[in-house]
Design a protein around this motif. Structure first.
Motif, PDB file in Angstrom:
ATOM      1  N   THR A   1       0.858  -1.176   0.000  1.00 44.36           N
ATOM      2  CA  THR A   1       0.000   0.000   0.000  1.00 44.36           C
ATOM      3  C   THR A   1       0.890   1.220   0.000  1.00 44.36           C
ATOM      4  O   THR A   1       1.806   1.317   0.805  1.00 44.36           O
ATOM      5  N   THR A   2       0.645   2.163  -0.894  1.00 45.43           N
ATOM      6  CA  THR A   2       1.513   3.327  -0.994  1.00 45.43           C
ATOM      7  C   THR A   2       0.707   4.592  -1.239  1.00 45.43           C
ATOM      8  O   THR A   2      -0.440   4.538  -1.685  1.00 45.43           O
ATOM      9  N   GLY A   3       1.306   5.736  -0.942  1.00 44.45           N
ATOM     10  CA  GLY A   3       0.634   7.005  -1.169  1.00 44.45           C
ATOM     11  C   GLY A   3       1.517   8.170  -0.765  1.00 44.45           C
ATOM     12  O   GLY A   3       2.635   7.990  -0.279  1.00 44.45           O
ATOM     13  N   ILE A   4       1.000   9.373  -0.988  1.00 41.94           N
ATOM     14  CA  ILE A   4       1.660  10.609  -0.567  1.00 41.94           C
ATOM     15  C   ILE A   4       0.825  11.225   0.552  1.00 41.94           C
ATOM     16  O   ILE A   4      -0.407  11.293   0.460  1.00 41.94           O
ATOM     17  N   ALA A   5       1.484  11.672   1.607  1.00 42.01           N
ATOM     18  CA  ALA A   5       0.767  12.284   2.724  1.00 42.01           C
ATOM     19  C   ALA A   5       1.560  13.467   3.264  1.00 42.01           C
ATOM     20  O   ALA A   5       2.794  13.420   3.320  1.00 42.01           O
TER      21      ALA A   5
ATOM     22  N   CYS B   1      -2.380   7.471   8.858  1.00 40.65           N
ATOM     23  CA  CYS B   1      -2.796   6.096   9.047  1.00 40.65           C
ATOM     24  C   CYS B   1      -2.485   5.323   7.762  1.00 40.65           C
ATOM     25  O   CYS B   1      -2.962   5.692   6.683  1.00 40.65           O
ATOM     26  N   PHE B   2      -1.699   4.261   7.865  1.00 41.84           N
ATOM     27  CA  PHE B   2      -1.311   3.505   6.681  1.00 41.84           C
ATOM     28  C   PHE B   2      -2.408   2.593   6.152  1.00 41.84           C
ATOM     29  O   PHE B   2      -2.242   1.968   5.107  1.00 41.84           O
ATOM     30  N   LYS B   3      -3.528   2.487   6.855  1.00 39.52           N
ATOM     31  CA  LYS B   3      -4.631   1.681   6.341  1.00 39.52           C
ATOM     32  C   LYS B   3      -5.181   2.279   5.048  1.00 39.52           C
ATOM     33  O   LYS B   3      -5.557   1.566   4.131  1.00 39.52           O
ATOM     34  N   ASP B   4      -5.229   3.619   5.019  1.00 45.37           N
ATOM     35  CA  ASP B   4      -5.811   4.288   3.853  1.00 45.37           C
ATOM     36  C   ASP B   4      -5.082   5.558   3.459  1.00 45.37           C
ATOM     37  O   ASP B   4      -5.465   6.229   2.502  1.00 45.37           O
TER      38      ASP B   4
ATOM     39  N   VAL C   1       5.552  13.024   2.712  1.00 46.33           N
ATOM     40  CA  VAL C   1       6.266  11.768   2.535  1.00 46.33           C
ATOM     41  C   VAL C   1       5.597  10.887   1.488  1.00 46.33           C
ATOM     42  O   VAL C   1       4.389  10.936   1.280  1.00 46.33           O
ATOM     43  N   ARG C   2       6.417  10.120   0.796  1.00 50.77           N
ATOM     44  CA  ARG C   2       5.958   8.967   0.041  1.00 50.77           C
ATOM     45  C   ARG C   2       6.063   7.780   0.988  1.00 50.77           C
ATOM     46  O   ARG C   2       7.131   7.485   1.491  1.00 50.77           O
TER      47      ARG C   2
END
Length: 212
Positions: A33-37, A50-53, A199-200
């Motif tokens: 699971t990946t994303g930018i936050a 939260c790394f869930k979503d 962060v990525r």
């Protein structure tokens, strides 16, 4: 007839372009699971992610600030620092691996234009943290910090300074749930000291019982 032929030619070109974009027809990597936050130090809801979503850690409920899920926190426990293992029975370890350029030199692998190969390759398998060794063959080698990742935390949470462009590797476990074990890698892409960090993030895991 001409219109049908034109449509056919268009589809062939479109499919060809898509194959080039993904590398000879290979599907994009959707593992983990990946994303930018972006985490904001002064906002009570987005100080953590939260790394869930990939959403903010907090929420307002019935006139109160509630924690939803805090996997990675910025600034709350350590000024301009990342903290992990900050909720419930969680415990955390977070390591600074250095910049992508430093990792490339240290481990001797080749990078593509724009970078990202080293970061993408970081994985955890069979109790070891791994990184790219040779690009063409896809072989991996053990990270020098591998053993530290699996040490039992001395405190409930772990904090480390945030540095622009650096790659981080973290492990979160749960004292009350021995089946829980989560690993994630972080790349700091933007930083405004005392204000925010972007962060990525990418979740990885070395067992099937890890819960996201």
């Amino acid at each position: 007839m001409k219109s049908v032929l034109s449509i056919f030619v268009f589809l062939v070109i479109a499919i060809g372009c898509a194959q080039i974009s993904y590398g000879q027809g290979a599907a994009p990597d959707t593992s983990g699971t990946t994303g930018i936050a972006t985490l904001f130090a002064r906002d009570p809801l987005t100080q953590a992610v939260c790394f869930k979503d990939g959403g903010p850690s907090g929420s307002f409920q019935n006139g109160q600030t509630r924690n939803r899920c805090s996997d990675l926190n910025f600034n709350s426990y350590s000024a301009n620092g990342f903290s992990v293992g900050v909720e419930g029975g969680k415990q955390g370890v977070i390591l600074d691996l250095g910049t992508p350029e430093e990792l490339k030199v240290k481990y001797g692998y080749s990078e593509t234009v724009g970078g990202g190969q080293g970061f993408a390759s970081i994985n955890v398998k069979n109790g070891k943290a791994l990184i790219l060794k040779e690009y063409k063959s896809g072989t991996q080698q053990e990270l020098a910090e591998s053993a530290k990742l699996f040490q039992t935390p001395s405190e409930n949470y772990s904090s480390i300074p945030v540095k622009l462009g650096h790659v981080y590797l973290l492990r979160i476990t749960d004292r009350t749930d021995k089946t829980f074990e989560m690993f994630a890698k972080i790349l700091v892409v933007a930083l405004v000291p005392n204000e925010s960090v972007t962060v990525r993030w990418h979740v990885i895991s070395n067992n099937e019982t890890a819960k996201l």
